[in-house]
Design an enzyme around this catalytic site. Structure first.
Site, PDB file in Angstrom:
ATOM      1  N   VAL A 165      10.527  -0.089  -5.099  1.00 19.98           N
ATOM      2  CA  VAL A 165       9.699  -0.089  -6.320  1.00 19.98           C
ATOM      3  C   VAL A 165      10.270   0.806  -7.415  1.00 19.98           C
ATOM      4  O   VAL A 165       9.915   0.659  -8.586  1.00 19.98           O
ATOM      5  CB  VAL A 165       8.229   0.334  -6.036  1.00 19.98           C
TER       6      VAL A 165
ATOM      7  N   SER B 244      -5.361   8.228  -4.700  1.00 27.18           N
ATOM      8  CA  SER B 244      -5.540   9.219  -3.628  1.00 27.18           C
ATOM      9  C   SER B 244      -6.687  10.135  -4.032  1.00 27.18           C
ATOM     10  O   SER B 244      -7.070  10.174  -5.209  1.00 27.18           O
ATOM     11  CB  SER B 244      -4.250  10.036  -3.506  1.00 27.18           C
TER      12      SER B 244
ATOM     13  N   TYR C  84       3.011  15.093  -6.402  1.00 27.47           N
ATOM     14  CA  TYR C  84       2.151  14.026  -5.856  1.00 27.47           C
ATOM     15  C   TYR C  84       0.820  13.988  -6.602  1.00 27.47           C
ATOM     16  O   TYR C  84       0.348  12.928  -7.028  1.00 27.47           O
ATOM     17  CB  TYR C  84       1.931  14.275  -4.361  1.00 27.47           C
TER      18      TYR C  84
ATOM     19  N   LYS D 291      -0.546  10.921  -8.849  1.00 26.48           N
ATOM     20  CA  LYS D 291      -1.768  10.204  -8.459  1.00 26.48           C
ATOM     21  C   LYS D 291      -2.870  10.349  -9.527  1.00 26.48           C
ATOM     22  O   LYS D 291      -3.659   9.426  -9.715  1.00 26.48           O
ATOM     23  CB  LYS D 291      -2.254  10.678  -7.091  1.00 26.48           C
TER      24      LYS D 291
HETATM   25  N1  LIG Z   1      -2.236   8.301   4.422  1.00 22.30           N
HETATM   26  C1  LIG Z   1      -3.007   9.012   3.646  1.00 22.30           C
HETATM   27  O1  LIG Z   1      -3.720   9.936   4.125  1.00 22.30           O
HETATM   28  C2  LIG Z   1      -3.071   8.721   2.175  1.00 22.30           C
HETATM   29  C3  LIG Z   1      -4.091   9.321   1.434  1.00 22.30           C
HETATM   30  C4  LIG Z   1      -4.206   9.014   0.089  1.00 22.30           C
HETATM   31  C5  LIG Z   1      -3.342   8.128  -0.495  1.00 22.30           C
HETATM   32  N2  LIG Z   1      -2.339   7.557   0.245  1.00 22.30           N
HETATM   33  C6  LIG Z   1      -1.489   6.594  -0.438  1.00 22.30           C
HETATM   34  O2  LIG Z   1      -1.557   5.363   0.250  1.00 22.30           O
HETATM   35  C7  LIG Z   1      -0.395   4.587  -0.021  1.00 22.30           C
HETATM   36  C8  LIG Z   1       0.102   3.996   1.276  1.00 22.30           C
HETATM   37  O3  LIG Z   1       0.567   5.028   2.105  1.00 22.30           O
HETATM   38  P1  LIG Z   1       0.356   5.039   3.684  1.00 22.30           P
HETATM   39  O4  LIG Z   1      -0.485   6.191   3.992  1.00 22.30           O
HETATM   40  O5  LIG Z   1      -0.016   3.688   4.151  1.00 22.30           O
HETATM   41  O6  LIG Z   1       1.827   5.463   4.121  1.00 22.30           O
HETATM   42  P2  LIG Z   1       2.951   4.734   4.976  1.00 22.30           P
HETATM   43  O7  LIG Z   1       4.087   5.683   4.968  1.00 22.30           O
HETATM   44  O8  LIG Z   1       2.408   4.296   6.278  1.00 22.30           O
HETATM   45  O9  LIG Z   1       3.301   3.455   4.118  1.00 22.30           O
HETATM   46  C9  LIG Z   1       3.982   3.528   2.898  1.00 22.30           C
HETATM   47  C10 LIG Z   1       4.965   2.381   2.811  1.00 22.30           C
HETATM   48  O10 LIG Z   1       5.613   2.456   1.537  1.00 22.30           O
HETATM   49  C11 LIG Z   1       6.976   2.107   1.735  1.00 22.30           C
HETATM   50  N3  LIG Z   1       7.809   2.646   0.658  1.00 22.30           N
HETATM   51  C12 LIG Z   1       8.173   3.936   0.456  1.00 22.30           C
HETATM   52  N4  LIG Z   1       8.990   4.021  -0.600  1.00 22.30           N
HETATM   53  C13 LIG Z   1       9.145   2.758  -1.082  1.00 22.30           C
HETATM   54  C14 LIG Z   1       9.869   2.203  -2.160  1.00 22.30           C
HETATM   55  N5  LIG Z   1      10.647   2.963  -2.949  1.00 22.30           N
HETATM   56  N6  LIG Z   1       9.789   0.886  -2.386  1.00 22.30           N
HETATM   57  C15 LIG Z   1       9.028   0.090  -1.574  1.00 22.30           C
HETATM   58  N7  LIG Z   1       8.348   0.554  -0.521  1.00 22.30           N
HETATM   59  C16 LIG Z   1       8.395   1.880  -0.282  1.00 22.30           C
HETATM   60  C17 LIG Z   1       7.325   2.724   3.093  1.00 22.30           C
HETATM   61  O11 LIG Z   1       8.506   2.143   3.650  1.00 22.30           O
HETATM   62  C18 LIG Z   1       6.058   2.446   3.885  1.00 22.30           C
HETATM   63  O12 LIG Z   1       6.151   1.220   4.565  1.00 22.30           O
HETATM   64  C19 LIG Z   1       0.570   5.538  -0.725  1.00 22.30           C
HETATM   65  O13 LIG Z   1       0.574   5.255  -2.109  1.00 22.30           O
HETATM   66  C20 LIG Z   1      -0.016   6.906  -0.457  1.00 22.30           C
HETATM   67  O14 LIG Z   1       0.334   7.817  -1.456  1.00 22.30           O
HETATM   68  C21 LIG Z   1      -2.192   7.845   1.565  1.00 22.30           C
END
Ligand SMILES: NC(=O)c1ccc[n+]([C@@H]2O[C@H](COP(=O)([O-])OP(=O)(O)OC[C@H]3O[C@@H](n4cnc5c(N)ncnc54)[C@H](O)[C@@H]3O)[C@@H](O)[C@H]2O)c1
Length: 252
Positions: A64, A143, A156, A160
């Site tokens: 991305v 987030s 971050y 966000k």
């Molecule tokens: N897990 C949490 O507690 C949490 C809380 C709040 C927000 N988030 C947000 O949720 C979203 C999903 O995260 P998640 O928790 O499922 O994490 P995750 O690490 O399980 O999944 C994230 C995915 O994004 C992909 N990714 C990373 N960089 C990329 C790039 N440059 N291009 C394309 N794909 C890319 C990774 O390969 C991975 O498959 C994120 O935006 C994260 O910031 C997560």
């Protein structure tokens, strides 16, 4: 009839966590899924899961943070399915909870390029197609760090917070042109991003995670179900909302 029969959704970050959960759930609701991720092995596994379930999906390699990669992925998706009705900007990375003095320029740029600029690249690549059809739904994954400090580090939390503003501005500019944009602000959720943190977490970290009203961290399916709602006509009057799905993290 399935909730989103024959719609097409492009989901970034579909190789893991919330992106994978959305891909699987959306497909169960009749969506043709363009599952995109930088990790091709993982996203291919997501597509296998969908196909094993009788769904339709295409795995696409996507970074991305690279505009050319974004444009290629969007083109491939449209070539395959003809339309994109739903864009879920889910891909993201964590910054190691670094305070600003511990945030190198490289880390700052990496977080901004993936978590913020990536959303801008994706949206700008898909939006002209949606506008042509006067129909489109965008779900951005923010987030708790879209609202408060401590859900990440300096970069971050800044990125966000910007996702919240960007989502509102999208609604403001395109709501009357057939586009609905909303964001989800997840709390602590067990995914690839957090698994290790939760497994090895210090007492202080786990106290923060477990002291929310829900008394626990969430599962990616609990985010996917809200994304499905936002993507569907059930949310037809929702524009520019930043919906906390955080077990109550931000109540105080
Ligand atoms: N897990 C949490 O507690 C949490 C809380 C709040 C927000 N988030 C947000 O949720 C979203 C999903 O995260 P998640 O928790 O499922 O994490 P995750 O690490 O399980 O999944 C994230 C995915 O994004 C992909 N990714 C990373 N960089 C990329 C790039 N440059 N291009 C394309 N794909 C890319 C990774 O390969 C991975 O498959 C994120 O935006 C994260 O910031 C997560």
């Amino acid at each position: 009839m399935a909730k989103l029969q024959d719609k097409v959704a492009l989901i970034t970050g579909a190789g893991s966590g919330m992106g994978r959960s959305q891909a699987v759930l959306f497909a169960q609701e009749g969506v043709k899924v363009i599952a995109a991720d930088i990790n091709m092995d993982n996203v291919e596994d997501t597509v296998k899961m969908i196909k094993a379930d009788g769904g339709e999906a295409l795995a696409i390699h996507l970074d991305v943070s690279q505009q050319r990669s974004v444009n290629d992925a969007v083109k491939k998706g449209i070539d395959m399915f003809g339309r994109i009705h739903i864009l879920s900007n889910t891909a993201g990375i964590l910054d190691g909870y670094s305070a600003t003095l511990d945030t190198s320029e490289e880390l700052w740029d990496r977080i901004m390029n993936i978590n913020l600029k990536g959303v801008y690249y994706m949206t700008n690549a898909v939006l002209p197609h949606m506008l042509k059809h006067e129909e489109g739904v965008i779900v951005n994954i923010g987030s708790i760090a879209s609202f408060v400090a401590g859900g990440g580090g300096a970069a971050y939390t800044s990125a966000k917070h910007a996702i919240a503003g960007y989502t509102k501005q999208l609604s403001f500019d395109y709501g009357q042109k057939g586009i609905r944009a909303n964001a989800i602000a997840p709390g602590a959720v067990e995914t690839g991003m957090t698994k290790q943190i939760f497994a090895e977490g210090s007492a202080a970290v786990m106290e923060a995670v477990n002291s929310v009203p829900a008394g626990r961290y969430g599962q990616p399916e609990e985010i996917a179900s809200v994304a499905l709602f936002l993507a569907s006509d059930d949310a037809s009057f929702m524009h520019g909302a930043i919906v906390p799905v955080d077990g109550g993290w931000t109540v105080k």
